[in-house]
Design an enzyme around this catalytic site. Structure first.
Site, PDB file in Angstrom:
ATOM      1  N   HIS A 127      -3.851  -4.910  -0.226  1.00 17.93           N
ATOM      2  CA  HIS A 127      -3.469  -5.197   1.181  1.00 17.93           C
ATOM      3  C   HIS A 127      -3.609  -6.725   1.275  1.00 17.93           C
ATOM      4  CE1 HIS A 127      -2.987  -1.730   3.403  1.00 17.93           C
ATOM      5  NE2 HIS A 127      -3.969  -1.206   2.690  1.00 17.93           N
ATOM      6  N   CYS A 172       0.825  -1.280   0.027  1.00 15.27           N
ATOM      7  CA  CYS A 172       0.057  -0.116  -0.100  1.00 15.27           C
ATOM      8  C   CYS A 172       0.883   1.292  -0.208  1.00 15.27           C
ATOM      9  CB  CYS A 172      -1.037  -0.075   1.287  1.00 15.27           C
ATOM     10  SG  CYS A 172      -2.369   1.095   1.116  1.00 15.27           S
ATOM     11  N   GLU A 222      -2.666  -8.847   3.244  1.00 14.38           N
ATOM     12  CA  GLU A 222      -2.792  -9.362   4.427  1.00 14.38           C
ATOM     13  C   GLU A 222      -4.284  -9.432   5.095  1.00 14.38           C
ATOM     14  OE1 GLU A 222      -1.639  -6.432   3.782  1.00 14.38           O
ATOM     15  OE2 GLU A 222      -2.169  -4.947   5.069  1.00 14.38           O
TER      16      GLU A 222
END
Lengths: 251, 204
Positions: free
Chosen positions: B176, B76, B178
């Site tokens: 993202h 990001c 994650e």
């Protein structure tokens, strides 16, 4: 293409998930971490956890719970419910919440949006707005819908966007808990006027309602609680129907 | 050992939780000497480029990041800082990947670009191994890197943008991983495989 999001909302009390209609007849619905995992596997795009614990003890249960959720969950989640300071926001983000939702506190102290957005970034600040029809417009209510602030919902939504909120979670109090469909007039009026994403809330009863919230209400995301909790609608079926209706979704 | 760079703009819990789920060993650090001992570095980030760069400079992390030859994964804002000067607070970013950041035009679509968007592979790269064309990843950002020769995957909102980039030892993703479900987990596993070789899925 950017997908429209489906967001189940979980009410949390004393660290447990509760189900009920209009905060009445609450029954224990199990471990929030397990339920969150289930929703995620079933295709939820995001989750919202709303802490409705009324006591001063709430932070003692909420922060460890958020930590546990963050360890397990591989999709973004928002935490809301009585959050009133930058320190509280910091504590929740630090243990892994992706966003916090702010409601009454930002009406009392609009500067809180600015301070929080400056420190943590707009992407994690969700302004939750509870709106109730008042003639041709809508007023903003706070304290879980108990108090009319006299603020115009459209003006307030513009202000929270100006102040740095990254997203608006807009609940129609007239429709909340009725399962009679979203207030698409309210949604579209605000979605068309504010430059940040809008999450529709209040009134979901059928798959058609959720489709309308996007196509008629111009919402970027649809939030619902009971239709998912009581398995009246399966997330996968909803997303397939939205896809068939020409709405971009993540299948 | 993976080092996750600790600075104010990091969403560290999300990244460290994801590495825990992959059973990858890591440290969270803001010290260049710790980074020197790591096999690779993950550089997360959310928020403003200006304050992020200020924080990196305070700890000498900007210099370390520019000079390193270790594999670095920017996520990001971390990826954005690899690119050249942004207009956000007129910050000088790291500039290790050619290309200049731009802001989404709010007259053409809501800003931030927030949610799950499809990503198409532009160039075969081990970071994107096993990821099907058109897979959705979770994005939250207002600035973007345009599509250039270093783009390995792209996406589009009100403008096409770089979803993943690779140049020298730097790889970056705008979204993202994650927070992007099993596809995101695959991407992080791919990065670990790039660092450690083979197709191992766990490392202590």
């Amino acid at each position: 293409m950017l997908a429209k999001r489906i967001i189940p909302c979980l009410d949390i009390k004393n660290g447990r998930t509760v189900k009920g209609v209009n905060f009445e007849g609450l029954v224990d619905a199990g471990d929030p971490v397990e339920l969150a995992g289930r929703y995620s596997e079933e295709g939820a795009d995001e989750l919202v956890f709303l802490d409705i614990t009324a006591t001063n003890e709430k932070r003692k249960t909420l922060v460890p719970l958020v930590r546990d959720i963050a360890r397990q969950l591989r999709i973004p989640f928002t935490v809301g419910g009585g959050i009133g300071s930058v320190d509280e926001i910091a504590a929740l983000l630090q243990v892994g919440a992706d966003k916090v939702s702010l409601n009454s506190s930002i009406v009392r102290d609009p500067e809180l949006i600015t301070r929080a957005a400056d420190r943590f970034g707009s992407q994690c600040i969700v302004a939750a707005v509870d709106a109730k029809r008042n003639g041709d417009s809508w007023n903003v209510y706070i304290n879980a819908g108990q108090k009319d602030t006299g603020l115009d919902a459209l003006e307030w939504c513009r202000e929270v966007a100006d102040r740095g909120a990254g997203e608006i979670l807009l609940t129609s109090m007239d429709r909340d808990g009725t399962k009679s469909g979203f207030d698409n007039e309210l949604l579209s009026r605000i979605s068309d006027a504010v430059p940040i994403p809008l999450i529709a809330s209040g009134g979901a009863g059928t798959i058609e309602h959720c489709i309308d919230a996007v196509t008629v209400g111009h919402s970027d995301a649809v939030l619902a609680a009971s239709i998912f909790h009581f398995r009246e609608i399966e997330i996968a079926d909803l997303k397939q129907a939205m896809h068939d209706a020409g709405i971009p979704v993540r299948l | 050992m993976i080092a996750i760079i600790d600075y104010k703009a990091g969403n560290l819990a999300s990244v460290s939780n994801a590495l825990d789920r992959l059973m990858a060993g890591y440290i969270i650090t803001n010290r260049p000497d710790n980074l020197d001992n790591a096999d690779a570095v993950i550089f997360p980030g959310v928020g403003h480029a200006g304050s992020a760069m200020k924080d990196l400079k305070q700890n000498g992390l900007d210099v370390w990041l520019k000079q390193t030859t270790k594999p670095v994964l920017g996520i990001c804002l971390g990826m954005q800082l690899f690119f050249e000067t942004t207009t956000e607070g007129k910050t000088d970013t790291l500039g290790v990947i050619p290309g200049r950041l731009e802001k989404f035009d709010s007259s053409k679509g809501k800003v931030p670009h927030m949610g799950w968007n499809t990503v198409s592979i532009r160039k075969k790269h081990p970071l994107m191994a096993g990821i099907a064309p058109g897979t959705h990843f979770y994005h939250v950002h207002s600035y973007f890197a345009p599509v250039t020769g270093h783009t390995i995957a792209e996406s589009a909102y009100s403008a096409p943008f770089t979803a993943a980039a690779a140049y020298k030892n730097y790889v970056g993703v705008q979204f993202h991983p994650e927070k992007s479900g099993s596809a995101g987990e695959q991407l992080l596993r791919n990065f670990l495989n790039m660092v450690y070789g083979g197709t191992r899925t766990t490392m202590a």
